[in-house]
Structure formats: C-alpha cells, structure tokens
Design a protein around this motif. Structure first.
Motif, PDB file in Angstrom:
ATOM      1  N   UNK A   1       1.004 -21.059 -65.584  1.00 49.20           N
ATOM      2  CA  UNK A   1       0.743 -20.388 -64.314  1.00 49.20           C
ATOM      3  C   UNK A   1      -0.748 -20.054 -64.218  1.00 49.20           C
ATOM      4  N   UNK A   2      -1.359 -20.333 -63.087  1.00 50.08           N
ATOM      5  CA  UNK A   2      -2.785 -20.048 -62.961  1.00 50.08           C
ATOM      6  C   UNK A   2      -3.038 -18.562 -62.860  1.00 50.08           C
ATOM      7  N   UNK A   3      -4.200 -18.145 -63.364  1.00 51.96           N
ATOM      8  CA  UNK A   3      -4.573 -16.740 -63.253  1.00 51.96           C
ATOM      9  C   UNK A   3      -4.939 -16.429 -61.817  1.00 51.96           C
ATOM     10  N   UNK A   4      -4.833 -15.154 -61.433  1.00 51.72           N
ATOM     11  CA  UNK A   4      -5.157 -14.752 -60.064  1.00 51.72           C
ATOM     12  C   UNK A   4      -6.615 -15.037 -59.771  1.00 51.72           C
ATOM     13  N   UNK A   5      -6.850 -15.672 -58.604  1.00 50.97           N
ATOM     14  CA  UNK A   5      -8.204 -16.014 -58.164  1.00 50.97           C
ATOM     15  C   UNK A   5      -8.955 -16.827 -59.216  1.00 50.97           C
ATOM     16  N   UNK A   6      -8.239 -17.698 -59.915  1.00 55.37           N
ATOM     17  CA  UNK A   6      -8.873 -18.505 -60.949  1.00 55.37           C
ATOM     18  C   UNK A   6      -9.893 -19.439 -60.327  1.00 55.37           C
ATOM     19  N   UNK A   7     -11.076 -19.513 -60.905  1.00 60.23           N
ATOM     20  CA  UNK A   7     -12.145 -20.358 -60.411  1.00 60.23           C
ATOM     21  C   UNK A   7     -12.399 -21.497 -61.390  1.00 60.23           C
ATOM     22  N   UNK A   8     -12.826 -22.668 -60.876  1.00 57.86           N
ATOM     23  CA  UNK A   8     -13.154 -23.766 -61.772  1.00 57.86           C
ATOM     24  C   UNK A   8     -14.257 -23.345 -62.734  1.00 57.86           C
ATOM     25  N   UNK A   9     -14.188 -23.792 -63.981  1.00 51.40           N
ATOM     26  CA  UNK A   9     -15.192 -23.408 -64.958  1.00 51.40           C
ATOM     27  C   UNK A   9     -15.912 -24.643 -65.476  1.00 51.40           C
ATOM     28  N   UNK A  94      12.539 -14.324 -62.909  1.00 53.48           N
ATOM     29  CA  UNK A  94      11.665 -13.154 -62.951  1.00 53.48           C
ATOM     30  C   UNK A  94      10.216 -13.529 -63.262  1.00 53.48           C
ATOM     31  N   UNK A  95      10.023 -14.545 -64.075  1.00 54.36           N
ATOM     32  CA  UNK A  95       8.658 -14.970 -64.413  1.00 54.36           C
ATOM     33  C   UNK A  95       7.942 -15.491 -63.168  1.00 54.36           C
ATOM     34  N   UNK A  96       8.595 -16.374 -62.441  1.00 55.13           N
ATOM     35  CA  UNK A  96       8.019 -16.912 -61.211  1.00 55.13           C
ATOM     36  C   UNK A  96       7.785 -15.792 -60.200  1.00 55.13           C
ATOM     37  N   UNK A  97       8.758 -14.902 -60.093  1.00 56.71           N
ATOM     38  CA  UNK A  97       8.634 -13.778 -59.167  1.00 56.71           C
ATOM     39  C   UNK A  97       7.420 -12.919 -59.517  1.00 56.71           C
ATOM     40  N   UNK A  98       7.208 -12.682 -60.803  1.00 54.91           N
ATOM     41  CA  UNK A  98       6.080 -11.849 -61.247  1.00 54.91           C
ATOM     42  C   UNK A  98       4.741 -12.469 -60.841  1.00 54.91           C
ATOM     43  N   UNK A  99       4.544 -13.739 -61.186  1.00 55.56           N
ATOM     44  CA  UNK A  99       3.251 -14.368 -60.919  1.00 55.56           C
ATOM     45  C   UNK A  99       2.986 -14.532 -59.420  1.00 55.56           C
ATOM     46  N   UNK A 100       4.008 -14.906 -58.665  1.00 54.22           N
ATOM     47  CA  UNK A 100       3.813 -15.069 -57.223  1.00 54.22           C
ATOM     48  C   UNK A 100       3.504 -13.734 -56.550  1.00 54.22           C
ATOM     49  N   UNK A 101       4.160 -12.677 -57.009  1.00 55.79           N
ATOM     50  CA  UNK A 101       3.907 -11.362 -56.426  1.00 55.79           C
ATOM     51  C   UNK A 101       2.508 -10.866 -56.772  1.00 55.79           C
ATOM     52  N   UNK A 102       2.082 -11.095 -58.015  1.00 57.38           N
ATOM     53  CA  UNK A 102       0.749 -10.662 -58.433  1.00 57.38           C
ATOM     54  C   UNK A 102      -0.349 -11.393 -57.664  1.00 57.38           C
ATOM     55  N   UNK A 103      -0.099 -12.652 -57.354  1.00 57.61           N
ATOM     56  CA  UNK A 103      -1.109 -13.451 -56.660  1.00 57.61           C
ATOM     57  C   UNK A 103      -1.031 -13.306 -55.139  1.00 57.61           C
ATOM     58  N   UNK A 104       0.033 -12.710 -54.658  1.00 58.98           N
ATOM     59  CA  UNK A 104       0.268 -12.679 -53.216  1.00 58.98           C
ATOM     60  C   UNK A 104      -0.820 -11.912 -52.470  1.00 58.98           C
ATOM     61  N   UNK A 105      -1.303 -12.506 -51.396  1.00 63.04           N
ATOM     62  CA  UNK A 105      -2.316 -11.885 -50.546  1.00 63.04           C
ATOM     63  C   UNK A 105      -2.406 -12.692 -49.263  1.00 63.04           C
ATOM     64  N   UNK A 106      -3.062 -12.156 -48.277  1.00 66.42           N
ATOM     65  CA  UNK A 106      -3.266 -12.874 -47.024  1.00 66.42           C
ATOM     66  C   UNK A 106      -4.367 -13.909 -47.226  1.00 66.42           C
ATOM     67  N   UNK A 107      -4.052 -15.174 -46.995  1.00 63.78           N
ATOM     68  CA  UNK A 107      -5.017 -16.251 -47.213  1.00 63.78           C
ATOM     69  C   UNK A 107      -5.927 -16.482 -46.008  1.00 63.78           C
ATOM     70  N   UNK A 108      -5.651 -15.820 -44.897  1.00 61.02           N
ATOM     71  CA  UNK A 108      -6.519 -15.938 -43.724  1.00 61.02           C
ATOM     72  C   UNK A 108      -7.700 -14.976 -43.850  1.00 61.02           C
ATOM     73  N   UNK A 109      -8.856 -15.421 -43.422  1.00 58.77           N
ATOM     74  CA  UNK A 109     -10.052 -14.587 -43.427  1.00 58.77           C
ATOM     75  C   UNK A 109     -10.192 -13.896 -42.063  1.00 58.77           C
ATOM     76  N   UNK A 110     -10.609 -12.649 -42.103  1.00 58.91           N
ATOM     77  CA  UNK A 110     -10.865 -11.891 -40.873  1.00 58.91           C
ATOM     78  C   UNK A 110      -9.688 -11.963 -39.892  1.00 58.91           C
ATOM     79  N   UNK A 111      -8.497 -11.575 -40.306  1.00 57.87           N
ATOM     80  CA  UNK A 111      -7.334 -11.685 -39.420  1.00 57.87           C
ATOM     81  C   UNK A 111      -7.248 -10.601 -38.353  1.00 57.87           C
ATOM     82  N   UNK A 302       0.886 -16.196 -46.326  1.00 62.86           N
ATOM     83  CA  UNK A 302       1.079 -15.736 -47.695  1.00 62.86           C
ATOM     84  C   UNK A 302       1.965 -16.697 -48.477  1.00 62.86           C
ATOM     85  N   UNK A 303       1.625 -16.891 -49.751  1.00 63.49           N
ATOM     86  CA  UNK A 303       2.498 -17.596 -50.682  1.00 63.49           C
ATOM     87  C   UNK A 303       3.335 -16.517 -51.353  1.00 63.49           C
TER      88      UNK A 303
END
Length: 309
Positions: A1-9, A94-111, A302-303
C-alpha cells in the motif's frame, strides 16, 4: 500500500530507503525468537502502518500472520479513531479500509471558491463570465462561505485529477477497485430561471473514458419553490415608495432558496483508471446581464472504502 501523499524519489533516495528498511528487517529478525508474539503485536501496532506492511510482514511466517489478521487492523483503527460510517456493518477488509480512510481527502483543488477561479480550467465562459462571490444564503457547513456563479451564457469549468500524482498508482486502483465518490452542491436564485449540469469521467492513461457519470441537466423555473428539498427561508424588509414620495410602507418579502447536492459513487469500473475529469456549470435561462445563473460550491472527488454509501 502506498504511503499517504507519497512522492516519487530519486535513485539515491530509493537506495537509502532500501538500506534503512533492510537494516530494520535484520533487527526485527533478531528479535523474532526472543519476544513473545503478544509483545510483537503491540510493537507492530506502534510502528507506522506502511513499514509494518513493507518490512515487518516479511520477517517470518508468524509475523506475516499477525499483520494479515483482521484483528490487527481493527485494533489499529480503534486506536486511531477510524470507524466505518455504519458501525454495525464491519468492512470486508480492515487493512484496505484503514489505508483508504487514512488517505481519503478531496482531490479537487479550490472547491469552495476561496481562491477565486484558481485551479480550474475554464471550458465555457459565456455571458459576463464566471465569478466567485460570497454565498447569498447560509450553507449547511458554516465554513463554506463562497461559491462560483454562472452568467447568461453557458459557463463550464473543469479539473483533471492525476491519480498517480495523488498517491494512487495504477496497481493500487486496478487491484483494490476502491469506490470513487463525487459530490457537488448547487443552488438557483429564487428570482431567475437557470440550468445546472455535471459530467465526471474516469479516464485511462491516454485520457480515454472508461466510465462516465453524466445525469440529465437540471432546470429551475423562475420563482422556483421545490417542495421536496430542504428550504431555508429568509425574511427581508423592502421599502417601497409611492409616486408622491411622501409616505413609505414596509413589506416583508419571503425568499425561498434551495440547496441541492448531487452525489454519485463509481463502483466496479474495471482496470486502467488513471485520471478523473470533473466538469460542471450552467447558465441563467432568463438571459439577464450579470450573475443570475446557477451557483456551485463545495465540490469533491474522493477515493473511499467500499463500505461508503
């Protein structure tokens, strides 16, 4: 599972991370025979979730079984205050639920029009063009104070969401098929007819549509009063002057203003989704100069976990 707001390194950064995690793995391997599993589980619950999945789970069969247990992720959710929307209905995973909830946010800018039209691509800018202004009537969420307003020519604006840049890579989307929830609030003026429309498309890597949500356009008549929606009533005092200008009378004008929410959840959309294109807007159907058309605000994409309804 990717980390929240993971950026390419960079390659160097990636190698450094591998060395760090390998060292951590060796340390964990040295502990596995000396520490009771109950203590190990408590240690795992106090480590970052992504490290538990990427590193600790690989130490041995016993640790893998600990990490894969629903009880581990249910307890992690409990400790972090993460709960299903319906507490009586447990998530399928529960694992999927945890990661999706932690990453959940509005993906639109300036809504909410807080930065005027910044972040939006203007597709149609008819009449007196798009404008951002203060809400004329209270919004259910008091933190939402502004909105986008259309004019007498068609006004459409759009955002293209790159899921990979937002931390949801192709494998993540293809394997988990998380629900994609869209929401949009819109409202007419009571004194002017108007039209509202929305289109949300799930796109592949070539930006070709895989799945589309495009309901019929919504029309509001002038002096509209929709009985099936929640209506807020505001009483204004209007001063009217007779021809002789010697006397004035006060009247109470009751204005009905309705707020509507458009929602949709994409499910079972198949593999290949890498972009989301969100387009909405409308027009004033009375053809009045100024900004009397549909108002939109607090849009969201939202995802979210599959348990979301």
């Amino acid at each position: 599972y990717p980390a929240k707001n993971q950026q390419p390194c960079s390659t160097a950064g990636f190698s450094s991370r591998i060395r760090t995690e390998s060292c951590f793995l060796c340390q964990c391997s040295g502990l596995r025979s000396a520490v009771p599993l109950a203590v190990v589980e408590e240690i795992l619950l106090n480590l970052p979730a992504h490290q538990v999945v990427r590193v600790c789970r690989l130490v041995c069969r016993e640790w893998k079984e600990l990490v894969d247990r629903a009880a581990h992720w249910r307890e992690r959710c409990r400790r972090e205050g993460i709960q299903p929307q319906d507490p009586s209905r447990a998530p399928d995973g529960w694992c999927q639920f945890y990661f999706l909830t932690k990453k959940r946010r509005n993906l639109l800018k300036n809504p909410r029009a807080e930065d005027k039209l910044q972040g939006w691509k203007i597709v149609q800018n008819g009449g007196d063009r798009w404008v951002a202004e203060e809400n004329r009537n209270p919004f259910p969420d008091e933190t939402v104070t502004k909105c986008f307003v259309t004019s007498y020519g068609l006004c459409l604006k759009q955002q293209l969401i790159d899921l990979k840049k937002e931390g949801y890579n192709e494998a993540f989307m293809d394997q988990l098929q998380p629900h994609i929830k869209i929401s949009d609030w819109y409202a007419p003026r009571f004194d002017c007819g108007c039209q509202y429309e929305i289109s949300v498309e799930l796109l592949d890597r070539r930006k070709k549509p895989i799945c589309t949500f495009q309901p019929e356009k919504v029309f509001f008549q002038q002096w509209n009063d929709e009985p099936w929606c929640e209506v807020s009533r505001i009483t204004l005092t209007v001063q009217l002057f007779p021809y002789n200008q010697t006397k004035s009378r006060c009247y109470c004008l009751c204005i009905c203003s309705a707020l509507f929410q458009m929602t949709h959840v994409f499910k079972d959309y198949g593999p290949g989704v890498q972009f989301i294109r969100f387009t909405h807007g409308g027009v004033d159907t009375q053809y009045w100069a100024g900004w009397y058309g549909i108002r939109v605000t607090n849009s969201s994409v939202e995802i979210c976990p599959a348990e979301e309804r």
